[in-house]
Motif scaffolding. Structure first.
Motif, PDB file in Angstrom:
ATOM      1  N   GLN A  22       0.977  -1.290  -0.139  1.00  0.00           N
ATOM      2  CA  GLN A  22       0.434  -0.219  -0.302  1.00  0.00           C
ATOM      3  C   GLN A  22       1.051   0.877  -0.112  1.00  0.00           C
ATOM      4  O   GLN A  22       1.783   1.760   0.795  1.00  0.00           O
ATOM      5  CB  GLN A  22      -0.871  -0.217   1.234  1.00  0.00           C
ATOM      6  N   VAL A  23       0.681   2.045  -0.437  1.00  0.00           N
ATOM      7  CA  VAL A  23       1.592   3.179  -1.087  1.00  0.00           C
ATOM      8  C   VAL A  23       0.680   4.441  -0.546  1.00  0.00           C
ATOM      9  O   VAL A  23      -0.703   4.793  -0.932  1.00  0.00           O
ATOM     10  CB  VAL A  23       2.173   3.470  -2.937  1.00  0.00           C
ATOM     11  N   ILE A  24       0.704   5.646  -0.306  1.00  0.00           N
ATOM     12  CA  ILE A  24      -0.614   6.360   0.866  1.00  0.00           C
ATOM     13  C   ILE A  24       0.489   7.692   0.536  1.00  0.00           C
ATOM     14  O   ILE A  24       1.812   7.698   1.283  1.00  0.00           O
ATOM     15  CB  ILE A  24      -0.806   6.041   1.818  1.00  0.00           C
ATOM     16  N   GLY A  25       0.606   8.959  -0.105  1.00  0.00           N
ATOM     17  CA  GLY A  25       1.111  10.143  -0.131  1.00  0.00           C
ATOM     18  C   GLY A  25       0.297  10.929   0.840  1.00  0.00           C
ATOM     19  O   GLY A  25      -0.283  10.868   1.308  1.00  0.00           O
ATOM     20  N   VAL A  26       1.488  12.033   0.966  1.00  0.00           N
ATOM     21  CA  VAL A  26       1.044  13.249   1.886  1.00  0.00           C
ATOM     22  C   VAL A  26       1.381  14.224   1.252  1.00  0.00           C
ATOM     23  O   VAL A  26       2.351  14.394   1.218  1.00  0.00           O
ATOM     24  CB  VAL A  26       1.626  12.823   3.694  1.00  0.00           C
ATOM     25  N   ALA A  27       0.063  14.712   1.015  1.00  0.00           N
ATOM     26  CA  ALA A  27       0.427  15.747  -0.098  1.00  0.00           C
ATOM     27  C   ALA A  27      -0.197  17.241   0.836  1.00  0.00           C
ATOM     28  O   ALA A  27      -0.862  16.874   1.988  1.00  0.00           O
ATOM     29  CB  ALA A  27       0.067  15.723  -0.920  1.00  0.00           C
ATOM     30  N   SER A  28       0.459  18.401   0.650  1.00  0.00           N
ATOM     31  CA  SER A  28      -0.528  19.926   0.961  1.00  0.00           C
ATOM     32  C   SER A  28      -0.081  20.659   0.150  1.00  0.00           C
ATOM     33  O   SER A  28       0.309  20.896  -1.104  1.00  0.00           O
ATOM     34  CB  SER A  28       0.025  20.376   2.280  1.00  0.00           C
ATOM     35  N   GLY A  29      -0.854  21.626  -0.043  1.00  0.00           N
ATOM     36  CA  GLY A  29      -0.900  22.786  -1.426  1.00  0.00           C
ATOM     37  C   GLY A  29       0.553  23.913  -1.222  1.00  0.00           C
ATOM     38  O   GLY A  29       0.598  24.560  -1.458  1.00  0.00           O
ATOM     39  N   LYS A  30       0.727  23.458   0.367  1.00  0.00           N
ATOM     40  CA  LYS A  30       1.643  25.113   1.069  1.00  0.00           C
ATOM     41  C   LYS A  30       2.378  24.260   1.576  1.00  0.00           C
ATOM     42  O   LYS A  30       2.471  23.042   2.372  1.00  0.00           O
ATOM     43  CB  LYS A  30       0.532  25.951   2.143  1.00  0.00           C
ATOM     44  N   GLY A  31       3.362  25.355   1.489  1.00  0.00           N
ATOM     45  CA  GLY A  31       4.829  24.736   3.000  1.00  0.00           C
ATOM     46  C   GLY A  31       4.726  24.878   3.819  1.00  0.00           C
ATOM     47  O   GLY A  31       3.654  26.272   4.041  1.00  0.00           O
ATOM     48  N   GLY A  32       5.245  24.588   5.045  1.00  0.00           N
ATOM     49  CA  GLY A  32       5.580  25.086   6.515  1.00  0.00           C
ATOM     50  C   GLY A  32       3.635  24.569   7.322  1.00  0.00           C
ATOM     51  O   GLY A  32       3.632  25.342   8.118  1.00  0.00           O
ATOM     52  N   VAL A 151       4.509  11.393  -9.431  1.00  0.00           N
ATOM     53  CA  VAL A 151       3.795  10.749  -7.978  1.00  0.00           C
ATOM     54  C   VAL A 151       2.747  10.100  -8.044  1.00  0.00           C
ATOM     55  O   VAL A 151       2.687   8.724  -8.463  1.00  0.00           O
ATOM     56  CB  VAL A 151       4.626  10.886  -6.266  1.00  0.00           C
ATOM     57  N   TYR A 152       1.674  10.705  -8.584  1.00  0.00           N
ATOM     58  CA  TYR A 152       0.712  10.188  -9.168  1.00  0.00           C
ATOM     59  C   TYR A 152       0.638   9.068 -10.264  1.00  0.00           C
ATOM     60  O   TYR A 152      -0.438   8.692 -10.773  1.00  0.00           O
ATOM     61  CB  TYR A 152      -0.504  11.476  -8.832  1.00  0.00           C
ATOM     62  N   GLN A 153       0.717   9.951 -11.243  1.00  0.00           N
ATOM     63  CA  GLN A 153       1.164   8.828 -12.491  1.00  0.00           C
ATOM     64  C   GLN A 153       2.134   7.492 -12.634  1.00  0.00           C
ATOM     65  O   GLN A 153       1.433   6.517 -12.792  1.00  0.00           O
ATOM     66  CB  GLN A 153       1.616   9.788 -14.121  1.00  0.00           C
ATOM     67  N   SER A 154       3.128   7.731 -11.129  1.00  0.00           N
ATOM     68  CA  SER A 154       4.361   6.882 -11.576  1.00  0.00           C
ATOM     69  C   SER A 154       4.280   5.586 -10.961  1.00  0.00           C
ATOM     70  O   SER A 154       4.747   4.450 -11.046  1.00  0.00           O
ATOM     71  CB  SER A 154       5.317   6.751 -11.774  1.00  0.00           C
ATOM     72  N   PHE A 155       3.588   6.017  -9.596  1.00  0.00           N
ATOM     73  CA  PHE A 155       3.414   5.172  -8.530  1.00  0.00           C
ATOM     74  C   PHE A 155       2.083   4.449  -8.341  1.00  0.00           C
ATOM     75  O   PHE A 155       0.988   5.581  -8.310  1.00  0.00           O
ATOM     76  CB  PHE A 155       4.114   6.389  -7.246  1.00  0.00           C
ATOM     77  N   PRO A 156       2.071   3.524  -8.049  1.00  0.00           N
ATOM     78  CA  PRO A 156       0.732   2.425  -7.177  1.00  0.00           C
ATOM     79  C   PRO A 156      -0.426   3.927  -6.288  1.00  0.00           C
ATOM     80  O   PRO A 156      -0.410   2.664  -5.114  1.00  0.00           O
ATOM     81  CB  PRO A 156       0.722   1.109  -7.533  1.00  0.00           C
ATOM     82  N   ILE A 157      -0.474   4.896  -6.031  1.00  0.00           N
ATOM     83  CA  ILE A 157      -0.829   5.605  -5.398  1.00  0.00           C
ATOM     84  C   ILE A 157      -2.020   5.131  -4.296  1.00  0.00           C
ATOM     85  O   ILE A 157      -2.967   4.583  -5.275  1.00  0.00           O
ATOM     86  CB  ILE A 157      -1.121   6.639  -6.009  1.00  0.00           C
ATOM     87  N   ARG A 158      -2.702   4.266  -3.483  1.00  0.00           N
ATOM     88  CA  ARG A 158      -3.686   4.039  -3.238  1.00  0.00           C
ATOM     89  C   ARG A 158      -4.727   5.313  -2.899  1.00  0.00           C
ATOM     90  O   ARG A 158      -5.955   4.926  -3.285  1.00  0.00           O
ATOM     91  CB  ARG A 158      -3.650   2.563  -2.376  1.00  0.00           C
ATOM     92  N   SER A 159      -3.531   6.183  -2.452  1.00  0.00           N
ATOM     93  CA  SER A 159      -4.248   7.255  -1.672  1.00  0.00           C
ATOM     94  C   SER A 159      -3.873   8.705  -1.419  1.00  0.00           C
ATOM     95  O   SER A 159      -3.245   7.916  -0.671  1.00  0.00           O
ATOM     96  CB  SER A 159      -6.152   7.095  -0.619  1.00  0.00           C
ATOM     97  N   VAL A 160      -4.218   9.849  -0.540  1.00  0.00           N
ATOM     98  CA  VAL A 160      -3.460  10.236  -0.451  1.00  0.00           C
ATOM     99  C   VAL A 160      -3.739  11.035   0.836  1.00  0.00           C
ATOM    100  O   VAL A 160      -5.590  11.139   0.877  1.00  0.00           O
ATOM    101  CB  VAL A 160      -3.733  11.899  -1.412  1.00  0.00           C
ATOM    102  N   VAL A 161      -3.707  11.950   1.822  1.00  0.00           N
ATOM    103  CA  VAL A 161      -3.559  12.211   3.057  1.00  0.00           C
ATOM    104  C   VAL A 161      -3.204  13.792   2.479  1.00  0.00           C
ATOM    105  O   VAL A 161      -1.928  14.434   1.987  1.00  0.00           O
ATOM    106  CB  VAL A 161      -3.207  12.030   4.389  1.00  0.00           C
ATOM    107  N   LEU A 162      -4.199  14.686   2.848  1.00  0.00           N
ATOM    108  CA  LEU A 162      -4.092  16.307   2.797  1.00  0.00           C
ATOM    109  C   LEU A 162      -3.620  16.715   4.525  1.00  0.00           C
ATOM    110  O   LEU A 162      -4.932  16.302   5.259  1.00  0.00           O
ATOM    111  CB  LEU A 162      -4.998  16.686   1.955  1.00  0.00           C
TER     112      LEU A 162
END
Length: 262
Positions: A22-32, A151-162
């Motif tokens: 399982q691959v889970i991304g952790v993302a945000s639109g803003k730094g900090g 990441v979204y195109q090349s990895f088998p991302i199951r879901s993302v946490v924002l």
């Protein structure tokens, strides 16, 4: 007529012997906003549950994951030329790959253009012997540029946490990242509101230093079921600075982790 693109055809293969369940991304639109800290806490909670855990630090120009866990060793080199990721513990319960390991000095700047950065992120997936992993967290840089697209195109991302904070400005920027995940057909597993409050050590009262929580609006407008509020915790900051975040109290994080992994 609108057409949805199947990005599975673009997914890159891993090395033989690598199986990431399982691959889970952790993302945000803003730094900090504490995205890397949230990634580290999720990983610590997964290790505590006995899961074989990995972190792919995709924040190439601002890597911080190794420092939070006190990992200083460099990756090993396999006979085929691929890298073997450093492990926090001998049992391999946490493996980490980061640009920080490949720099002569951890404070050296990475002065690369987008395509080169995206290429290294892809190599961290394809040219590393990860072994058997139950859950991998991908700590992404802020924004909606080359790395998240890769990441979204090349990895088998199951879901993302924002990851967000209570400020209205931050919420608006995070919505851009949310829009990106939808366009890339990646489900949003949950939203973490970091720095949501500060608990007074004397009276125990919670103070919303950055305004009221924005989670109810996220839940209502975007139908986000899984949410987590994290307060400002000086002790947590000290543990991150000292490289001992693996020992953090993740009592509040564990239920959220269970929900996003279902």
């Amino acid at each position: 007529m609108s057409h949805q693109v199947d990005f599975s055809a673009f997914q890159e293969k891993t090395q033989p012997g690598t199986e990431v369940k399982q691959v889970i991304g952790v993302a945000s639109g803003k730094g900090g906003v504490g995205k890397s800290t949230v990634t580290a806490l999720l990983a610590a909670a997964a290790v505590k549950k006995g899961l074989r855990t990995a972190i792919l630090d995709a924040d190439i120009t601002g890597p911080s994951i190794p420092a939070m866990f006190g990992i200083t060793e460099r990756p090993g080199m396999a006979e085929d030329g691929c890298l073997i990721p450093p492990m926090l513990e001998a049992d391999g319960s946490l493996k980490v790959m980061s640009m920080s390991f490949l720099l002569d000095n951890p404070t050296d700047g990475v002065l690369w253009r987008g395509p080169m950065i995206a290429g290294v992120v892809k190599q961290f997936w394809t040219e590393v012997h990860w072994g058997e992993i139950d859950v991998m967290f991908v700590d992404m840089p802020p924004g909606t540029g080359d790395v998240p697209l890769t990441v979204y195109q090349s990895f088998p991302i199951r879901s993302v946490v924002l990851v967000t904070t209570p400020q209205t400005l931050v919420r608006g920027i995070v919505e851009k990242a949310m829009d990106m995940t939808k366009k890339m057909l990646v489900p949003i597993a949950g939203v973490v509101e970091n720095m949501a409050y500060f608990t007074c050590p004397d009276c125990g009262k919670k103070h919303e230093l950055f305004g009221p929580s924005g989670l109810p609006a996220f839940q209502e407008e975007f139908r986000i079921k899984n949410t987590l509020q994290l307060g400002m915790n000086p002790k947590l900051a000290e543990m991150a600075d000292s490289g001992s975040l693996i020992n953090a109290d993740v009592t509040d994080v564990e239920p959220f982790l269970e929900k996003i992994m279902k």
